[in-house]
Design a protein around this motif. Sequence first.
Motif, PDB file in Angstrom:
ATOM      1  N   UNK A 213       0.789  -1.233   0.000  1.00 48.47           N
ATOM      2  CA  UNK A 213       0.000   0.000   0.000  1.00 48.47           C
ATOM      3  C   UNK A 213       0.823   1.287   0.000  1.00 48.47           C
ATOM      4  N   UNK A 214       2.142   1.179   0.105  1.00 47.24           N
ATOM      5  CA  UNK A 214       2.934   2.396   0.246  1.00 47.24           C
ATOM      6  C   UNK A 214       4.373   2.173  -0.210  1.00 47.24           C
ATOM      7  N   UNK A 215       4.984   3.230  -0.778  1.00 47.11           N
ATOM      8  CA  UNK A 215       6.407   3.209  -1.133  1.00 47.11           C
ATOM      9  C   UNK A 215       7.035   4.479  -0.602  1.00 47.11           C
ATOM     10  N   UNK A 216       8.234   4.345  -0.021  1.00 47.79           N
ATOM     11  CA  UNK A 216       8.933   5.495   0.553  1.00 47.79           C
ATOM     12  C   UNK A 216      10.363   5.530   0.035  1.00 47.79           C
ATOM     13  N   UNK A 217      10.927   6.711   0.005  1.00 51.94           N
ATOM     14  CA  UNK A 217      12.333   6.834  -0.373  1.00 51.94           C
ATOM     15  C   UNK A 217      13.062   7.673   0.661  1.00 51.94           C
ATOM     16  N   UNK A 218      14.378   7.462   0.759  1.00 56.57           N
ATOM     17  CA  UNK A 218      15.200   8.233   1.672  1.00 56.57           C
ATOM     18  C   UNK A 218      16.640   8.193   1.208  1.00 56.57           C
ATOM     19  N   UNK A 219      17.426   9.169   1.626  1.00 58.51           N
ATOM     20  CA  UNK A 219      18.839   9.148   1.246  1.00 58.51           C
ATOM     21  C   UNK A 219      19.722   9.264   2.474  1.00 58.51           C
ATOM     22  N   UNK A 220      20.824   8.547   2.403  1.00 55.24           N
ATOM     23  CA  UNK A 220      21.795   8.474   3.480  1.00 55.24           C
ATOM     24  C   UNK A 220      23.157   8.901   2.921  1.00 55.24           C
ATOM     25  N   UNK A 221      24.140   8.940   3.772  1.00 54.98           N
ATOM     26  CA  UNK A 221      25.461   9.397   3.335  1.00 54.98           C
ATOM     27  C   UNK A 221      26.046   8.549   2.213  1.00 54.98           C
ATOM     28  N   UNK A 222      25.794   7.241   2.250  1.00 56.98           N
ATOM     29  CA  UNK A 222      26.445   6.333   1.311  1.00 56.98           C
ATOM     30  C   UNK A 222      25.500   5.630   0.348  1.00 56.98           C
ATOM     31  N   UNK A 223      24.199   5.742   0.554  1.00 60.44           N
ATOM     32  CA  UNK A 223      23.260   5.029  -0.312  1.00 60.44           C
ATOM     33  C   UNK A 223      21.896   5.712  -0.293  1.00 60.44           C
ATOM     34  N   UNK A 224      21.103   5.391  -1.319  1.00 58.26           N
ATOM     35  CA  UNK A 224      19.699   5.804  -1.380  1.00 58.26           C
ATOM     36  C   UNK A 224      18.829   4.593  -1.094  1.00 58.26           C
ATOM     37  N   UNK A 225      17.652   4.839  -0.529  1.00 58.98           N
ATOM     38  CA  UNK A 225      16.807   3.743  -0.071  1.00 58.98           C
ATOM     39  C   UNK A 225      15.403   3.845  -0.648  1.00 58.98           C
ATOM     40  N   UNK A 226      14.848   2.678  -1.022  1.00 55.80           N
ATOM     41  CA  UNK A 226      13.447   2.570  -1.419  1.00 55.80           C
ATOM     42  C   UNK A 226      12.815   1.496  -0.547  1.00 55.80           C
ATOM     43  N   UNK A 227      11.696   1.807   0.105  1.00 57.26           N
ATOM     44  CA  UNK A 227      11.013   0.859   0.988  1.00 57.26           C
ATOM     45  C   UNK A 227       9.595   0.636   0.483  1.00 57.26           C
ATOM     46  N   UNK A 228       9.194  -0.630   0.398  1.00 54.48           N
ATOM     47  CA  UNK A 228       7.847  -1.001  -0.004  1.00 54.48           C
ATOM     48  C   UNK A 228       7.146  -1.610   1.211  1.00 54.48           C
ATOM     49  N   UNK A 229       6.003  -1.042   1.586  1.00 57.12           N
ATOM     50  CA  UNK A 229       5.294  -1.445   2.795  1.00 57.12           C
ATOM     51  C   UNK A 229       4.084  -2.305   2.441  1.00 57.12           C
ATOM     52  N   UNK A 230       3.968  -3.442   3.133  1.00 53.40           N
ATOM     53  CA  UNK A 230       2.878  -4.393   2.916  1.00 53.40           C
ATOM     54  C   UNK A 230       2.082  -4.506   4.208  1.00 53.40           C
ATOM     55  N   UNK A 231       0.771  -4.372   4.109  1.00 56.88           N
ATOM     56  CA  UNK A 231      -0.096  -4.272   5.283  1.00 56.88           C
ATOM     57  C   UNK A 231      -0.439  -5.646   5.865  1.00 56.88           C
TER      58      UNK A 231
END
Length: 237
Positions: free
Chosen positions: A98-116
């Motif tokens: 139901x949801x996708x999020x992104x974020x960035x850190x010092x060394x990598x970028x992140x994509x998170x997929x959330x399942x309910x």
Amino acid sequence: MVRDGAVIMRKTIVMVPVAALSVLLGFLSGCTAGGAPAVTPHAAASTTGTGPAAAITFEPRTPPAPNATTTRAGSCPDTATWGTGTRQSALTSTAALYQARIGRHDCFDRVVFDVNGPGAVGYRVGYVPVVGEEGSGRDIPVPGGAALEVVVNAPAQGTSQDTSGHQPGVVFAPSGQYLYGPAGLASWGALRAVRSAGSFEGQSSFAVGVRDKLPFTVTTSVDGNQIAHVIVDIAHS
């Protein structure tokens, strides 16, 4: 003023026009203690065509990631063991993505997929020449020097195989829709776009545009709210 030997102090009253006072109070009320506007991840919506959602920074909060050209490889030991080969897990879930999020850190970028749902979720993540749409196989191109195909083994919210009943009629994202577009990610170290590639027969696909064929890793978790997460981290260099 002197009157009968006594000094009398004259009071002076300064009148502030009501309009000017209103402007001053409005300015002060609009200021905050350095707070930035709140941002939200891309979640399911009842309408389409809303455009890319804003990025979020995951906890713990870190300074914005430097450009990939300035990140020294030796300063990111956690990414040294990552590779570019396909990673996968055969686990499946009937709960809705139901949801996708992104974020960035010092060394990598992140994509998170959330399942309910509380069950662990499987996946397949790997580089491909172009990501194909679930069901039809039509091309879902994304900007960047490489395309990372992310398949989450769970149906997307609002599709025919979503039997959860959490939010009837609310669709996560139609195939081809950008969840995060290139305009907002141009300065990120690795990530260039995240685009839906549809959901079919209990699995959901995404096209992730990457600056180049960079190392990545995939992890999963279930939090205290019984929400499962598929986490894709892409190294800056």
